[in-house]
Write a protein that holds these residues in place. Structure first.
Motif, PDB file in Angstrom:
ATOM      1  N   HIS A  87       0.843  -1.203   0.000  1.00  0.00           N
ATOM      2  CA  HIS A  87       0.000   0.000   0.000  1.00  0.00           C
ATOM      3  C   HIS A  87       0.879   1.255   0.000  1.00  0.00           C
ATOM      4  O   HIS A  87       1.830   1.351   0.762  1.00  0.00           O
ATOM      5  CB  HIS A  87      -1.030  -0.003   1.130  1.00  0.00           C
ATOM      6  N   ASP A 120       5.929   1.541   6.979  1.00  0.00           N
ATOM      7  CA  ASP A 120       4.524   1.147   6.732  1.00  0.00           C
ATOM      8  C   ASP A 120       3.926   2.043   5.674  1.00  0.00           C
ATOM      9  O   ASP A 120       3.376   3.081   5.980  1.00  0.00           O
ATOM     10  CB  ASP A 120       3.744   1.248   8.054  1.00  0.00           C
ATOM     11  N   ASP A 121       3.933   1.708   4.401  1.00  0.00           N
ATOM     12  CA  ASP A 121       4.505   0.473   3.902  1.00  0.00           C
ATOM     13  C   ASP A 121       5.441   0.773   2.734  1.00  0.00           C
ATOM     14  O   ASP A 121       5.883  -0.116   2.016  1.00  0.00           O
ATOM     15  CB  ASP A 121       3.326  -0.444   3.489  1.00  0.00           C
ATOM     16  N   GLU A 154      -5.354   1.413   2.204  1.00  0.00           N
ATOM     17  CA  GLU A 154      -5.243   0.400   3.259  1.00  0.00           C
ATOM     18  C   GLU A 154      -5.440   1.018   4.628  1.00  0.00           C
ATOM     19  O   GLU A 154      -6.063   0.433   5.506  1.00  0.00           O
ATOM     20  CB  GLU A 154      -3.869  -0.288   3.180  1.00  0.00           C
ATOM     21  N   GLU A 155      -4.884   2.212   4.791  1.00  0.00           N
ATOM     22  CA  GLU A 155      -4.916   2.860   6.109  1.00  0.00           C
ATOM     23  C   GLU A 155      -6.246   3.532   6.415  1.00  0.00           C
ATOM     24  O   GLU A 155      -6.441   4.044   7.501  1.00  0.00           O
ATOM     25  CB  GLU A 155      -3.795   3.908   6.219  1.00  0.00           C
ATOM     26  N   ASP A 181       4.619  -6.151   4.858  1.00  0.00           N
ATOM     27  CA  ASP A 181       3.940  -5.063   5.574  1.00  0.00           C
ATOM     28  C   ASP A 181       3.853  -5.437   7.049  1.00  0.00           C
ATOM     29  O   ASP A 181       2.940  -5.015   7.754  1.00  0.00           O
ATOM     30  CB  ASP A 181       2.540  -4.845   4.966  1.00  0.00           C
TER      31      ASP A 181
HETATM   32 MN    MN Z   1       0.798  -1.411   6.438  1.00  0.00          MN
END
Ligand code: MN
Ligand code: BES
Ligand code: MN
Length: 463
Positions: A87, A120-121, A154-155, A181
């Motif tokens: 991501h 991340d990431d 993703e976050e 990740d």
């Molecule tokens: Mn991540």
């Protein structure tokens, strides 16, 4: 041998690869805050040009949310296929005043690269691209077929990649999904993560009087929503750390003694954990070790709480509303939908008279259990051991990577979680960092993984 040449190329280009990662890290691709939309676009452009330069013909897939970036190598018959996922979005930076250097001005200090997204990431996913670059730039034929998919939500709980995976499962078909990740077990011990907790994220809003009231005039005659919210929250868990929502533990699988023993062998230290978290004493569900509490047991935690007057000095009010955000981390085979419903019903049930409560679902992710005996996963373990020069272990993890469950369900292949970060990388916190040698080792490990997987042909061994 071609792989040796690739590894030499990767060694020779470490400085370039670090500079390129810095360029990627300068982009403020925070997915949850709308004001960073242009930066999301810049991150997509950056990846597009990286992949284009490698001759991989990237495709930018527009979605209702942020774009997906997809690319693949020429697919050759008879070779195993690896799908790499990562991501490109990052977490917000607040509280920004606690950063030692600006979050989007990557700084190199004492062997670490500091920036939001370093671990991340972006740093981890970029290591995949750089390893593939090693093969392409040295003219070595890729020993496996490669597919890459990167998402930008993703976050922030975005749905785009879920819909895409379901609709395009044939396009994403592969023999294994590879994700970096997660993290090593510790500085000396690389690890493959074989379980991730799921997530059920809820918001609770208690409403009482029509407006904030003078706490002297009306105090004592009406139910205070902040008070009611505290009563509700205090009944989510008991003093033994057990969640009190009816049915909460019903579908929790009992982890085998064998795995629990293996976890004990990892040599975890509660004193180190106390130091890392800055607490005087640990707390959790009785009857379980800290690693078990974090990896194989579900939890319920208040993540945020607000109500009434919170400015300087005194303002005498009974607040009209009070709210909290609550996360529940789930383990196999808890179903996030079922847990969300059980949570809502319980909160309604225990809401005191005189106020009303509304419960909203803000996000869900399924817990996952991943195979450890697949030849492909073991190839990952070997690559990790060669890349980091130490024996690798299997670990669990308490965090969530929401797409993993969907990959398992729709692609029907093992997912390999090959983490290159460290627990102490400050992900989601101020001063996020990534150890530079681990970045290089991650690139090397990814290249070695391709070699190890290629060594597994004929393909029937894989399945
Ligand atoms: Mn991540
Ligand atoms: N990479 C993390 C998940 C993670 C962190 C797994 C550490 C294992 C160890 C991921 O980017 C993340 O932060 N996930 C969120 C998911 C949520 C926003 C739906 C999480 O776990 O809170
Ligand atoms: Mn994250």
């Amino acid at each position: 041998m071609a792989l040796q040449e690739v590894l030499r190329y990767l060694d020779d280009h470490q400085d370039d690869h670090l500079k390129q990662l810095c360029e990627f890290l300068k982009i403020k691709s925070i997915s949850t805050q709308p004001e960073f939309r242009d930066d999301i676009r810049r991150a997509v452009d950056f990846l597009e040009s990286e992949l284009m330069n490698l001759g991989l013909h990237p495709e930018i897939i527009q979605t209702e949310g942020h774009p997906l970036v997809y690319a693949q190598s020429a697919q050759r018959e008879g070779l195993p296929t690896l799908l790499f996922y990562g991501h490109y979005d990052v977490q917000p930076v607040d509280p920004v005043e606690l950063w030692d250097s600006p979050p989007f001005e990557p700084s190199l200090k004492d062997g670490w690269i500091h920036a939001r997204g370093a671990s991340d990431d972006k740093g981890q996913m970029f290591s995949h691209i750089k390893a593939i670059e090693g093969f392409i730039r040295t003219g070595a034929d890729l020993p496996v077929n490669i597919k890459l998919i990167f998402e930008g939500e993703e976050e922030s709980g975005g749905k785009a990649i879920f819909a895409y995976t379901k609709e395009h499962s044939a396009k994403l078909a592969c023999d294994m999904v590879v994700i970096s990740d997660t993290h090593l077990y510790d500085e000396q011990t690389p690890a493959i993560c074989t379980s991730l907790r799921g997530l059920c994220y809820m918001e609770v809003v208690v409403t009482g009087p029509a407006m904030d009231l003078h706490s002297g005039i009306f105090g004592g005659a009406v139910r205070n929503p902040a008070d009611a919210l505290c009563r509700i929250l205090s009944q989510l868990k008991d003093e033994q750390g057990r969640v009190r929502i009816p049915g909460f533990y019903e579908d929790v699988i009992v982890v085998s003694e064998e795995i629990r023993n293996e976890m004990l062998q990892l040599g975890h230290s509660d004193d180190v954990l106390k130091g890392e978290t800055g607490v005087g004493a640990l707390f959790g569900e009785s009857g379980y070790t800290s690693l078990e509490r974090m990896w194989i047991r579900p939890t319920c935690d208040v993540n945020g709480i607000w109500s009434g007057y919170t400015g300087l000095g005194a303002k005498t009010v009974i607040p009209a509303t009070a709210s909290a955000k609550v996360s529940m981390r789930l383990v196999p085979n808890q179903d996030p939908e079922r847990i969300a419903s059980a949570f809502s019903a319980y909160v309604q049930d225990i809401c005191p008279e005189g106020v009303s409560v509304a419960v909203h679902r803000l996000g869900c992710a399924k817990p996952v259990q991943l195979p450890r005996d697949s030849a492909l996963v073991l190839a990952g373990k070997t690559a990790l051991e060669k890349g980091f020069g130490h024996k690798a272990v299997f670990i669990g993890d308490g965090g969530s990577i929401p797409i993993v469950g969907t990959f398992q369900e729709y692609l029907h292949v093992p997912v390999l979680l090959l983490g290159y970060g460290l627990l102490t990388d400050n992900i989601h916190s101020p001063n996020e960092r990534f150890k530079i040698t681990h970045y290089y080792r991650g690139i090397r490990t990814t290249a070695l993984l391709l070699g190890e997987v290629a060594g597994l042909v004929p393909l029937k061994i894989l399945r």
